[in-house]
Design a protein around this motif. Structure first.
Motif: not given
Lengths: 281, 298
Positions: B130, B133, B137
Protein backbone atom coordinates in the motif's frame (compact mmCIF):
# COMPACT_ATOMS: atom_id res chain seq x y z
CA UNK A 1 29.93 29.53 36.03
CA UNK A 2 31.71 27.33 33.51
CA UNK A 3 30.14 24.33 35.18
CA UNK A 4 26.57 25.63 34.84
CA UNK A 5 27.26 26.52 31.20
CA UNK A 6 28.44 22.99 30.66
CA UNK A 7 25.36 21.56 32.37
CA UNK A 8 23.10 23.76 30.25
CA UNK A 9 24.85 22.61 27.08
CA UNK A 10 24.42 19.02 28.14
CA UNK A 11 20.72 19.49 28.85
CA UNK A 12 20.20 21.07 25.44
CA UNK A 13 22.01 18.17 23.78
CA UNK A 14 19.82 15.70 25.66
CA UNK A 15 16.65 17.51 24.59
CA UNK A 16 17.76 17.62 20.95
CA UNK A 17 18.79 13.98 21.10
CA UNK A 18 15.44 12.82 22.46
CA UNK A 19 13.45 15.02 20.07
CA UNK A 20 15.31 13.53 17.10
CA UNK A 21 14.85 10.02 18.45
CA UNK A 22 11.14 10.64 18.92
CA UNK A 23 10.80 11.87 15.34
CA UNK A 24 12.67 8.82 14.04
CA UNK A 25 10.52 6.52 16.17
CA UNK A 26 7.34 8.19 14.88
CA UNK A 27 8.45 7.82 11.25
CA UNK A 28 9.36 4.23 12.03
CA UNK A 29 5.84 3.55 13.27
CA UNK A 30 4.12 5.13 10.22
CA UNK A 31 3.48 1.75 8.51
CA UNK A 32 1.61 0.44 11.57
CA UNK A 33 -0.34 3.67 12.08
CA UNK A 34 -1.18 3.77 8.36
CA UNK A 35 -2.44 0.19 8.48
CA UNK A 36 -4.74 0.94 11.42
CA UNK A 37 -5.93 4.25 9.91
CA UNK A 38 -6.66 2.78 6.49
CA UNK A 39 -8.57 -0.10 8.05
CA UNK A 40 -11.13 2.44 9.31
CA UNK A 41 -11.59 4.45 6.10
CA UNK A 42 -14.16 4.47 3.35
CA UNK A 43 -12.78 3.16 0.02
CA UNK A 44 -12.76 6.69 -1.45
CA UNK A 45 -10.84 8.03 1.56
CA UNK A 46 -7.89 5.63 1.26
CA UNK A 47 -5.99 7.86 -1.17
CA UNK A 48 -7.41 11.22 -0.11
CA UNK A 49 -5.42 14.36 -1.00
CA UNK A 50 -3.81 15.54 1.22
CA UNK A 51 -3.30 12.21 2.95
CA UNK A 52 -4.81 11.84 6.41
CA UNK A 53 -4.45 9.06 8.94
CA UNK A 54 -8.19 8.50 9.41
CA UNK A 55 -11.31 9.33 7.39
CA UNK A 56 -14.24 11.50 8.46
CA UNK A 57 -15.91 8.72 10.39
CA UNK A 58 -14.42 5.50 11.65
CA UNK A 59 -15.66 2.60 9.52
CA UNK A 60 -15.68 -0.24 12.03
CA UNK A 61 -17.86 -2.10 9.54
CA UNK A 62 -14.71 -2.85 7.52
CA UNK A 63 -13.77 -5.33 10.20
CA UNK A 64 -17.10 -7.14 10.13
CA UNK A 65 -16.89 -7.32 6.34
CA UNK A 66 -13.32 -8.65 6.42
CA UNK A 67 -14.26 -11.15 9.11
CA UNK A 68 -17.33 -12.26 7.15
CA UNK A 69 -15.19 -12.89 4.07
CA UNK A 70 -12.58 -15.01 5.84
CA UNK A 71 -12.75 -17.06 9.06
CA UNK A 72 -10.23 -15.06 11.07
CA UNK A 73 -11.22 -16.72 14.34
CA UNK A 74 -10.28 -20.01 12.72
CA UNK A 75 -6.93 -18.60 11.49
CA UNK A 76 -6.23 -17.27 14.97
CA UNK A 77 -7.08 -20.61 16.54
CA UNK A 78 -4.87 -22.49 14.05
CA UNK A 79 -1.95 -20.12 14.62
CA UNK A 80 -2.27 -20.36 18.40
CA UNK A 81 -2.75 -24.12 18.43
CA UNK A 82 0.15 -24.84 16.08
CA UNK A 83 2.37 -22.34 17.90
CA UNK A 84 1.61 -23.62 21.39
CA UNK A 85 1.68 -27.33 20.53
CA UNK A 86 4.92 -27.02 18.61
CA UNK A 87 6.50 -24.94 21.38
CA UNK A 88 5.49 -27.55 23.96
CA UNK A 89 6.95 -30.43 21.94
CA UNK A 90 10.14 -28.49 21.20
CA UNK A 91 10.82 -27.24 24.70
CA UNK A 92 10.03 -30.47 26.53
CA UNK A 93 11.91 -32.65 24.03
CA UNK A 94 14.89 -30.29 23.91
CA UNK A 95 15.10 -30.01 27.69
CA UNK A 96 15.04 -33.77 28.16
CA UNK A 97 17.67 -34.38 25.48
CA UNK A 98 19.73 -31.48 26.81
CA UNK A 99 19.67 -33.00 30.29
CA UNK A 100 21.08 -36.26 28.96
CA UNK A 101 23.76 -34.46 26.94
CA UNK A 102 24.75 -32.24 29.86
CA UNK A 103 24.52 -34.67 32.78
CA UNK A 104 24.53 -38.36 31.86
CA UNK A 105 27.76 -39.91 30.58
CA UNK A 106 26.58 -42.45 27.99
CA UNK A 107 28.04 -44.32 25.06
CA UNK A 108 28.13 -42.31 21.84
CA UNK A 109 27.32 -39.01 23.53
CA UNK A 110 29.96 -36.95 21.74
CA UNK A 111 29.17 -38.46 18.33
CA UNK A 112 25.44 -37.91 18.72
CA UNK A 113 25.92 -34.36 19.90
CA UNK A 114 28.16 -33.69 16.91
CA UNK A 115 25.36 -34.92 14.64
CA UNK A 116 22.99 -32.39 16.24
CA UNK A 117 25.53 -29.58 15.87
CA UNK A 118 26.21 -30.52 12.25
CA UNK A 119 22.60 -29.82 11.27
CA UNK A 120 22.62 -26.37 12.92
CA UNK A 121 24.05 -24.74 9.82
CA UNK A 122 21.78 -26.45 7.32
CA UNK A 123 19.00 -24.09 6.23
CA UNK A 124 15.52 -25.52 6.84
CA UNK A 125 14.76 -25.05 3.16
CA UNK A 126 17.09 -27.97 2.40
CA UNK A 127 14.66 -30.38 4.06
CA UNK A 128 11.48 -28.91 2.58
CA UNK A 129 11.24 -31.11 -0.54
CA UNK A 130 11.68 -34.50 1.19
CA UNK A 131 9.49 -33.36 4.10
CA UNK A 132 6.71 -32.51 1.68
CA UNK A 133 7.02 -35.94 0.03
CA UNK A 134 6.89 -37.60 3.46
CA UNK A 135 3.81 -35.59 4.45
CA UNK A 136 2.08 -36.49 1.18
CA UNK A 137 2.89 -40.18 1.53
CA UNK A 138 1.63 -40.15 5.14
CA UNK A 139 -1.57 -38.49 3.92
CA UNK A 140 -0.85 -35.59 6.27
CA UNK A 141 -1.52 -32.70 3.90
CA UNK A 142 -3.97 -30.29 5.59
CA UNK A 143 -3.43 -31.74 9.05
CA UNK A 144 -2.18 -30.23 12.29
CA UNK A 145 0.49 -32.89 12.74
CA UNK A 146 2.01 -31.84 9.41
CA UNK A 147 2.15 -28.23 10.58
CA UNK A 148 3.50 -29.09 14.04
CA UNK A 149 5.83 -32.11 13.98
CA UNK A 150 8.34 -31.22 11.22
CA UNK A 151 9.15 -27.87 12.88
CA UNK A 152 9.36 -29.17 16.46
CA UNK A 153 12.70 -30.98 16.57
CA UNK A 154 15.37 -28.41 15.98
CA UNK A 155 18.94 -29.15 17.00
CA UNK A 156 19.05 -25.52 18.05
CA UNK A 157 16.72 -25.95 21.03
CA UNK A 158 18.67 -28.89 22.40
CA UNK A 159 21.94 -27.03 21.89
CA UNK A 160 20.70 -23.86 23.61
CA UNK A 161 19.37 -25.62 26.71
CA UNK A 162 22.37 -27.96 26.97
CA UNK A 163 24.67 -24.95 27.07
CA UNK A 164 22.54 -23.46 29.83
CA UNK A 165 22.38 -26.69 31.83
CA UNK A 166 26.19 -26.90 31.72
CA UNK A 167 26.40 -23.63 33.65
CA UNK A 168 24.33 -25.02 36.56
CA UNK A 169 26.59 -26.26 39.38
CA UNK A 170 26.36 -29.93 40.36
CA UNK A 171 25.90 -29.10 44.07
CA UNK A 172 22.10 -28.94 43.90
CA UNK A 173 21.83 -32.36 42.32
CA UNK A 174 24.44 -33.86 44.64
CA UNK A 175 22.52 -32.91 47.74
CA UNK A 176 19.26 -34.11 46.21
CA UNK A 177 20.86 -37.38 45.20
CA UNK A 178 21.98 -37.99 48.78
CA UNK A 179 18.30 -37.68 49.67
CA UNK A 180 17.70 -40.52 47.23
CA UNK A 181 16.31 -38.61 44.25
CA UNK A 182 16.33 -40.42 40.90
CA UNK A 183 17.16 -38.97 37.46
CA UNK A 184 13.58 -38.01 36.70
CA UNK A 185 13.23 -36.17 40.01
CA UNK A 186 16.55 -34.38 39.46
CA UNK A 187 15.42 -33.32 36.00
CA UNK A 188 11.95 -32.17 37.01
CA UNK A 189 12.70 -30.71 40.44
CA UNK A 190 16.16 -29.22 39.93
CA UNK A 191 17.17 -28.74 36.31
CA UNK A 192 13.83 -27.53 34.96
CA UNK A 193 13.32 -24.83 37.64
CA UNK A 194 16.96 -23.71 37.51
CA UNK A 195 16.92 -23.64 33.71
CA UNK A 196 13.76 -21.56 33.65
CA UNK A 197 15.23 -18.54 31.90
CA UNK A 198 16.60 -20.65 29.04
CA UNK A 199 13.30 -22.53 28.76
CA UNK A 200 11.32 -19.28 28.67
CA UNK A 201 13.64 -17.81 26.05
CA UNK A 202 13.36 -20.88 23.83
CA UNK A 203 9.57 -20.96 24.29
CA UNK A 204 9.02 -17.36 23.27
CA UNK A 205 11.49 -17.50 20.42
CA UNK A 206 10.08 -20.74 19.03
CA UNK A 207 6.49 -19.54 19.37
CA UNK A 208 7.23 -16.27 17.56
CA UNK A 209 9.09 -18.12 14.80
CA UNK A 210 6.13 -20.46 14.25
CA UNK A 211 3.64 -17.60 14.59
CA UNK A 212 5.38 -15.93 11.63
CA UNK A 213 6.20 -19.10 9.70
CA UNK A 214 4.99 -18.89 6.13
CA UNK A 215 6.92 -21.26 3.85
CA UNK A 216 6.13 -24.53 5.64
CA UNK A 217 2.36 -23.99 6.13
CA UNK A 218 2.23 -22.74 2.53
CA UNK A 219 3.57 -26.12 1.41
CA UNK A 220 1.40 -28.43 3.55
CA UNK A 221 -1.87 -26.50 3.78
CA UNK A 222 -4.44 -26.00 1.05
CA UNK A 223 -7.77 -25.85 2.86
CA UNK A 224 -8.87 -22.47 4.17
CA UNK A 225 -10.05 -23.97 7.46
CA UNK A 226 -6.51 -25.18 8.22
CA UNK A 227 -4.78 -21.91 7.43
CA UNK A 228 -2.73 -19.92 9.93
CA UNK A 229 -2.86 -16.12 10.06
CA UNK A 230 -0.02 -15.53 7.53
CA UNK A 231 -1.59 -17.96 5.03
CA UNK A 232 -5.06 -16.51 5.60
CA UNK A 233 -3.79 -13.00 4.91
CA UNK A 234 -2.11 -14.17 1.72
CA UNK A 235 -5.38 -15.80 0.63
CA UNK A 236 -7.30 -12.65 1.56
CA UNK A 237 -4.95 -10.57 -0.57
CA UNK A 238 -5.65 -12.90 -3.49
CA UNK A 239 -9.38 -12.25 -3.22
CA UNK A 240 -9.53 -8.59 -2.26
CA UNK A 241 -6.42 -7.46 -4.15
CA UNK A 242 -7.05 -3.72 -4.28
CA UNK A 243 -9.79 -3.12 -1.71
CA UNK A 244 -7.27 -1.55 0.62
CA UNK A 245 -9.69 -0.63 3.41
CA UNK A 246 -10.72 -4.29 3.76
CA UNK A 247 -7.20 -5.57 3.19
CA UNK A 248 -5.88 -3.33 5.99
CA UNK A 249 -8.74 -4.35 8.30
CA UNK A 250 -7.74 -7.97 7.69
CA UNK A 251 -4.06 -7.13 8.21
CA UNK A 252 -4.88 -5.37 11.49
CA UNK A 253 -6.81 -8.43 12.60
CA UNK A 254 -3.76 -10.52 11.77
CA UNK A 255 -1.31 -8.20 13.53
CA UNK A 256 -3.33 -7.42 16.67
CA UNK A 257 -2.99 -10.73 18.57
CA UNK A 258 0.78 -10.62 18.08
CA UNK A 259 0.96 -7.00 19.23
CA UNK A 260 -1.01 -7.78 22.39
CA UNK A 261 1.33 -10.69 23.06
CA UNK A 262 4.27 -8.41 22.34
CA UNK A 263 3.22 -5.99 25.08
CA UNK A 264 3.61 -8.80 27.60
CA UNK A 265 6.58 -10.60 26.14
CA UNK A 266 8.81 -8.00 24.51
CA UNK A 267 11.12 -7.65 27.50
CA UNK A 268 11.64 -11.40 27.88
CA UNK A 269 12.08 -11.78 24.13
CA UNK A 270 14.59 -8.94 23.94
CA UNK A 271 16.48 -10.12 27.03
CA UNK A 272 16.50 -13.66 25.69
CA UNK A 273 17.91 -12.54 22.36
CA UNK A 274 20.55 -10.45 24.09
CA UNK A 275 21.52 -13.26 26.46
CA UNK A 276 21.53 -16.25 24.20
CA UNK A 277 22.27 -14.63 20.88
CA UNK A 278 19.13 -15.94 19.28
CA UNK A 279 18.89 -12.95 17.02
CA UNK A 280 20.65 -11.91 13.91
CA UNK A 281 17.83 -11.14 11.58
CA UNK B 1 34.27 -43.08 33.36
CA UNK B 2 36.61 -45.98 34.13
CA UNK B 3 35.60 -45.87 37.78
CA UNK B 4 32.02 -46.67 36.86
CA UNK B 5 30.92 -50.24 37.14
CA UNK B 6 29.46 -52.05 34.17
CA UNK B 7 26.04 -51.98 35.78
CA UNK B 8 26.31 -48.24 36.41
CA UNK B 9 27.33 -47.69 32.80
CA UNK B 10 24.46 -49.73 31.45
CA UNK B 11 22.09 -47.87 33.75
CA UNK B 12 23.42 -44.54 32.44
CA UNK B 13 22.98 -45.60 28.83
CA UNK B 14 19.40 -46.65 29.51
CA UNK B 15 18.58 -43.41 31.34
CA UNK B 16 20.16 -41.28 28.61
CA UNK B 17 18.24 -43.15 25.95
CA UNK B 18 14.97 -42.55 27.79
CA UNK B 19 15.66 -38.83 28.04
CA UNK B 20 16.88 -38.40 24.48
CA UNK B 21 14.48 -40.71 22.67
CA UNK B 22 11.50 -38.35 22.20
CA UNK B 23 13.67 -35.61 20.72
CA UNK B 24 16.01 -37.96 18.87
CA UNK B 25 13.23 -39.85 17.09
CA UNK B 26 11.69 -36.61 15.84
CA UNK B 27 15.09 -35.21 14.97
CA UNK B 28 15.98 -38.29 12.93
CA UNK B 29 12.60 -38.39 11.16
CA UNK B 30 12.15 -34.68 10.45
CA UNK B 31 15.68 -33.24 10.31
CA UNK B 32 18.43 -35.82 9.74
CA UNK B 33 16.63 -38.16 7.35
CA UNK B 34 15.13 -35.38 5.18
CA UNK B 35 18.55 -33.73 4.98
CA UNK B 36 20.10 -36.91 3.58
CA UNK B 37 17.04 -37.56 1.41
CA UNK B 38 17.32 -34.06 -0.03
CA UNK B 39 20.90 -34.73 -1.07
CA UNK B 40 19.86 -38.03 -2.67
CA UNK B 41 16.88 -36.47 -4.50
CA UNK B 42 19.15 -33.77 -5.93
CA UNK B 43 20.77 -36.51 -8.08
CA UNK B 44 17.42 -37.62 -9.47
CA UNK B 45 14.89 -36.42 -11.95
CA UNK B 46 11.65 -36.63 -9.98
CA UNK B 47 8.35 -35.01 -10.88
CA UNK B 48 6.46 -36.12 -7.74
CA UNK B 49 4.54 -38.72 -9.79
CA UNK B 50 6.12 -41.70 -11.53
CA UNK B 51 9.49 -43.22 -10.71
CA UNK B 52 12.52 -41.06 -9.93
CA UNK B 53 15.32 -41.37 -12.53
CA UNK B 54 18.97 -41.19 -11.47
CA UNK B 55 20.79 -38.51 -13.49
CA UNK B 56 24.02 -38.01 -11.51
CA UNK B 57 25.19 -34.41 -11.35
CA UNK B 58 22.91 -33.31 -14.20
CA UNK B 59 20.76 -31.07 -11.96
CA UNK B 60 23.84 -29.29 -10.68
CA UNK B 61 25.51 -28.88 -14.06
CA UNK B 62 22.27 -27.59 -15.56
CA UNK B 63 21.89 -25.17 -12.67
CA UNK B 64 25.42 -23.82 -12.89
CA UNK B 65 26.02 -23.87 -16.66
CA UNK B 66 22.73 -23.98 -18.57
CA UNK B 67 20.25 -21.97 -16.55
CA UNK B 68 20.72 -18.23 -17.11
CA UNK B 69 17.78 -17.51 -14.80
CA UNK B 70 19.57 -19.25 -11.94
CA UNK B 71 22.57 -16.96 -12.42
CA UNK B 72 20.24 -13.98 -12.24
CA UNK B 73 18.60 -15.38 -9.11
CA UNK B 74 22.02 -15.93 -7.57
CA UNK B 75 23.02 -12.36 -8.37
CA UNK B 76 19.76 -11.01 -6.93
CA UNK B 77 20.28 -12.99 -3.73
CA UNK B 78 23.85 -11.75 -3.28
CA UNK B 79 22.66 -8.18 -3.95
CA UNK B 80 19.95 -8.60 -1.33
CA UNK B 81 22.24 -10.22 1.26
CA UNK B 82 25.05 -7.67 0.88
CA UNK B 83 22.78 -4.60 1.00
CA UNK B 84 20.49 -5.93 3.69
CA UNK B 85 23.29 -7.00 6.02
CA UNK B 86 25.30 -3.78 5.69
CA UNK B 87 22.29 -1.44 6.10
CA UNK B 88 20.83 -3.50 8.93
CA UNK B 89 24.07 -3.71 10.93
CA UNK B 90 25.03 -0.05 10.39
CA UNK B 91 21.60 1.21 11.48
CA UNK B 92 21.55 -1.16 14.46
CA UNK B 93 25.02 -0.09 15.63
CA UNK B 94 24.22 3.60 15.16
CA UNK B 95 20.93 3.46 17.03
CA UNK B 96 22.38 1.26 19.76
CA UNK B 97 25.20 3.73 20.41
CA UNK B 98 22.72 6.60 20.34
CA UNK B 99 20.28 4.90 22.71
CA UNK B 100 22.91 3.84 25.23
CA UNK B 101 24.73 7.20 25.23
CA UNK B 102 22.00 8.73 27.36
CA UNK B 103 20.36 6.75 30.09
CA UNK B 104 16.63 7.02 30.47
CA UNK B 105 14.34 5.97 27.70
CA UNK B 106 16.61 3.42 26.04
CA UNK B 107 14.33 0.47 26.78
CA UNK B 108 11.28 2.38 25.55
CA UNK B 109 12.86 3.17 22.17
CA UNK B 110 14.27 -0.34 21.98
CA UNK B 111 10.72 -1.66 22.35
CA UNK B 112 9.47 0.63 19.55
CA UNK B 113 12.11 -0.54 17.07
CA UNK B 114 11.48 -4.11 18.15
CA UNK B 115 7.72 -4.10 17.41
CA UNK B 116 7.93 -5.47 13.82
CA UNK B 117 9.67 -8.60 15.12
CA UNK B 118 6.30 -10.08 16.15
CA UNK B 119 4.45 -9.09 12.95
CA UNK B 120 4.13 -11.81 10.30
CA UNK B 121 6.00 -10.89 7.11
CA UNK B 122 2.80 -11.29 5.11
CA UNK B 123 1.19 -8.47 7.09
CA UNK B 124 4.26 -6.23 6.70
CA UNK B 125 4.31 -6.95 2.98
CA UNK B 126 0.63 -6.01 2.58
CA UNK B 127 1.19 -2.71 4.41
CA UNK B 128 4.25 -1.85 2.32
CA UNK B 129 2.46 -2.74 -0.92
CA UNK B 130 0.00 0.00 0.00
CA UNK B 131 2.78 2.43 0.95
CA UNK B 132 4.76 1.69 -2.24
CA UNK B 133 1.87 2.21 -4.70
CA UNK B 134 2.86 4.38 -7.68
CA UNK B 135 1.72 8.05 -7.46
CA UNK B 136 -0.91 7.56 -4.73
CA UNK B 137 1.04 5.48 -2.18
CA UNK B 138 2.14 7.37 0.94
CA UNK B 139 5.86 7.08 0.16
CA UNK B 140 5.41 8.54 -3.32
CA UNK B 141 3.14 11.28 -1.97
CA UNK B 142 5.91 12.15 0.48
CA UNK B 143 8.52 12.08 -2.30
CA UNK B 144 6.52 14.38 -4.55
CA UNK B 145 5.81 16.80 -1.70
CA UNK B 146 9.61 17.06 -1.40
CA UNK B 147 9.74 17.88 -5.11
CA UNK B 148 11.09 14.46 -6.08
CA UNK B 149 9.57 12.35 -8.82
CA UNK B 150 7.35 9.40 -8.04
CA UNK B 151 8.91 5.93 -8.18
CA UNK B 152 7.21 2.79 -9.44
CA UNK B 153 8.74 0.86 -6.55
CA UNK B 154 7.49 -2.66 -7.16
CA UNK B 155 7.01 -2.58 -10.93
CA UNK B 156 10.34 -1.02 -11.89
CA UNK B 157 13.10 -3.65 -12.14
CA UNK B 158 15.63 -1.12 -10.80
CA UNK B 159 13.67 -0.23 -7.68
CA UNK B 160 11.88 -3.47 -6.83
CA UNK B 161 14.82 -5.02 -4.99
CA UNK B 162 15.66 -1.82 -3.08
CA UNK B 163 11.98 -1.65 -2.07
CA UNK B 164 12.17 -5.22 -0.72
CA UNK B 165 15.44 -4.41 1.09
CA UNK B 166 14.04 -1.26 2.74
CA UNK B 167 11.03 -3.17 3.99
CA UNK B 168 13.18 -6.04 5.24
CA UNK B 169 15.46 -3.69 7.15
CA UNK B 170 12.42 -2.02 8.70
CA UNK B 171 11.14 -5.29 10.04
CA UNK B 172 14.48 -6.89 10.86
CA UNK B 173 17.06 -4.58 12.42
CA UNK B 174 15.38 -4.71 15.86
CA UNK B 175 17.07 -8.06 16.54
CA UNK B 176 20.57 -6.72 16.03
CA UNK B 177 19.69 -3.51 17.88
CA UNK B 178 18.85 -5.58 20.96
CA UNK B 179 22.12 -7.53 20.67
CA UNK B 180 24.22 -4.36 20.27
CA UNK B 181 22.51 -2.55 23.14
CA UNK B 182 23.32 -5.52 25.38
CA UNK B 183 26.91 -5.45 24.13
CA UNK B 184 27.32 -1.73 24.74
CA UNK B 185 25.84 -1.98 28.22
CA UNK B 186 28.58 -4.47 29.00
CA UNK B 187 31.31 -1.90 28.38
CA UNK B 188 32.46 -0.53 31.75
CA UNK B 189 31.73 3.19 32.17
CA UNK B 190 35.25 3.66 33.50
CA UNK B 191 36.69 3.00 30.02
CA UNK B 192 34.58 5.56 28.19
CA UNK B 193 34.94 8.06 31.04
CA UNK B 194 38.71 7.69 30.97
CA UNK B 195 38.67 8.38 27.23
CA UNK B 196 36.54 11.50 27.78
CA UNK B 197 38.89 12.78 30.47
CA UNK B 198 41.80 12.23 28.08
CA UNK B 199 39.99 14.60 25.72
CA UNK B 200 38.57 12.09 23.26
CA UNK B 201 35.34 13.29 21.63
CA UNK B 202 32.27 11.13 21.09
CA UNK B 203 33.46 10.21 17.58
CA UNK B 204 36.87 9.09 18.74
CA UNK B 205 35.42 7.22 21.72
CA UNK B 206 33.16 5.36 19.32
CA UNK B 207 35.90 4.26 16.91
CA UNK B 208 38.62 3.59 19.49
CA UNK B 209 36.68 2.19 22.46
CA UNK B 210 33.09 1.27 21.75
CA UNK B 211 33.36 -0.33 18.31
CA UNK B 212 36.39 -2.53 19.15
CA UNK B 213 34.70 -3.73 22.34
CA UNK B 214 31.47 -4.31 20.45
CA UNK B 215 33.20 -6.18 17.63
CA UNK B 216 32.53 -9.72 18.94
CA UNK B 217 28.82 -8.87 18.97
CA UNK B 218 29.05 -7.31 15.51
CA UNK B 219 30.79 -10.42 14.24
CA UNK B 220 28.20 -12.77 15.70
CA UNK B 221 25.25 -10.67 14.55
CA UNK B 222 26.68 -10.31 11.06
CA UNK B 223 27.21 -14.05 10.68
CA UNK B 224 23.65 -14.77 11.82
CA UNK B 225 22.15 -12.04 9.65
CA UNK B 226 24.02 -13.31 6.59
CA UNK B 227 22.78 -16.88 7.16
CA UNK B 228 19.24 -15.67 7.71
CA UNK B 229 19.12 -13.24 4.79
CA UNK B 230 20.29 -15.87 2.30
CA UNK B 231 16.96 -17.55 3.06
CA UNK B 232 14.78 -14.58 2.08
CA UNK B 233 11.45 -15.87 0.75
CA UNK B 234 8.28 -14.42 2.32
CA UNK B 235 8.96 -10.87 1.15
CA UNK B 236 9.63 -11.68 -2.49
CA UNK B 237 6.89 -14.32 -2.70
CA UNK B 238 4.20 -11.96 -1.44
CA UNK B 239 5.33 -8.55 -2.74
CA UNK B 240 6.49 -9.31 -6.26
CA UNK B 241 6.42 -13.05 -6.85
CA UNK B 242 10.00 -12.57 -8.00
CA UNK B 243 9.13 -9.96 -10.65
CA UNK B 244 9.27 -7.64 -12.48
CA UNK B 245 11.24 -9.67 -15.03
CA UNK B 246 12.76 -11.76 -12.22
CA UNK B 247 14.53 -8.76 -10.71
CA UNK B 248 13.52 -9.88 -7.19
CA UNK B 249 13.65 -13.63 -7.69
CA UNK B 250 15.83 -15.10 -4.94
CA UNK B 251 17.23 -18.58 -4.22
CA UNK B 252 14.52 -19.91 -1.92
CA UNK B 253 11.74 -18.43 -4.06
CA UNK B 254 13.29 -20.04 -7.14
CA UNK B 255 13.53 -23.32 -5.24
CA UNK B 256 9.86 -23.02 -4.31
CA UNK B 257 8.86 -22.27 -7.91
CA UNK B 258 10.86 -25.19 -9.31
CA UNK B 259 9.70 -27.61 -6.62
CA UNK B 260 6.13 -26.64 -5.88
CA UNK B 261 4.96 -24.92 -9.05
CA UNK B 262 6.81 -26.96 -11.71
CA UNK B 263 7.23 -30.07 -9.52
CA UNK B 264 10.91 -30.54 -10.38
CA UNK B 265 11.83 -32.03 -7.02
CA UNK B 266 15.39 -32.99 -7.97
CA UNK B 267 16.14 -29.57 -9.40
CA UNK B 268 14.64 -27.83 -6.35
CA UNK B 269 16.77 -29.97 -4.02
CA UNK B 270 19.88 -29.10 -6.00
CA UNK B 271 19.06 -25.39 -5.56
CA UNK B 272 18.68 -25.96 -1.80
CA UNK B 273 22.14 -27.52 -1.64
CA UNK B 274 23.68 -24.68 -3.60
CA UNK B 275 22.09 -22.40 -0.97
CA UNK B 276 23.69 -24.48 1.78
CA UNK B 277 27.07 -24.36 0.04
CA UNK B 278 26.82 -20.57 -0.22
CA UNK B 279 25.85 -20.16 3.43
CA UNK B 280 28.63 -22.54 4.48
CA UNK B 281 31.37 -20.87 2.44
CA UNK B 282 30.31 -17.35 3.49
CA UNK B 283 30.32 -18.32 7.16
CA UNK B 284 33.71 -19.98 6.75
CA UNK B 285 35.18 -16.87 5.11
CA UNK B 286 33.73 -14.69 7.85
CA UNK B 287 35.25 -16.82 10.61
CA UNK B 288 38.60 -16.83 8.84
CA UNK B 289 38.53 -13.05 8.60
CA UNK B 290 37.38 -12.41 12.15
CA UNK B 291 40.95 -12.28 13.49
CA UNK B 292 41.54 -9.15 11.43
CA UNK B 293 38.89 -7.00 13.03
CA UNK B 294 37.30 -8.72 16.02
CA UNK B 295 38.78 -7.81 19.40
CA UNK B 296 38.15 -10.22 22.25
CA UNK B 297 40.17 -8.31 24.84
CA UNK B 298 41.59 -4.84 25.13
Amino acid sequence: MVRTMHMKKKTIYTIISYSLLTIIALIFLVPIVWMAGTSLKLPQEVFSVPPSVVGDTLQWGNYTRAWAAMPFNRFLFNSMFVGIASTFVTVLGSAMAAYAFARIPFRGREALFLLYIATLMIPVQVTVVPLFIIMRDFGWIDTYQAMILPVSFTAFGTFLIRQFFLTIPFDFEDSARIDGAGRLTLFLRIMMPLGKSALVTLSIFHFVTQWKNFLWPLIVVNRTSMMTIPLGLDRFQGQFGTQWHLLMAATTLGVLPGLILFLFLQKQLADGIAMSGLGGR
Amino acid sequence: MSSLSAIQRRRNNAAALAFIAPNLLGFMAFVAAPTIASLVISFFDYALVGTPRFIGFANYSRLLFEDPLFMKVLGNTLYYVASYVVINVVIAIGLAVWLTARTGFASFFRAVFFVPVIIPTVAVALIFRLLYLPEIGLINVALSSLGLSSIRWLSDPTFAMPAIIIMSVWMGFGYNLVIFIAGLKGIPDSLTEAATIDGAGAWKTFWRIKLPLLSPYVFFATVMTVIFSFQVFDQTYIMTGGGPINSTNTLVLYMYQQGFEFFRMGYASAIAWVLFALVFVTTLIQSRMQGRWVTYDI
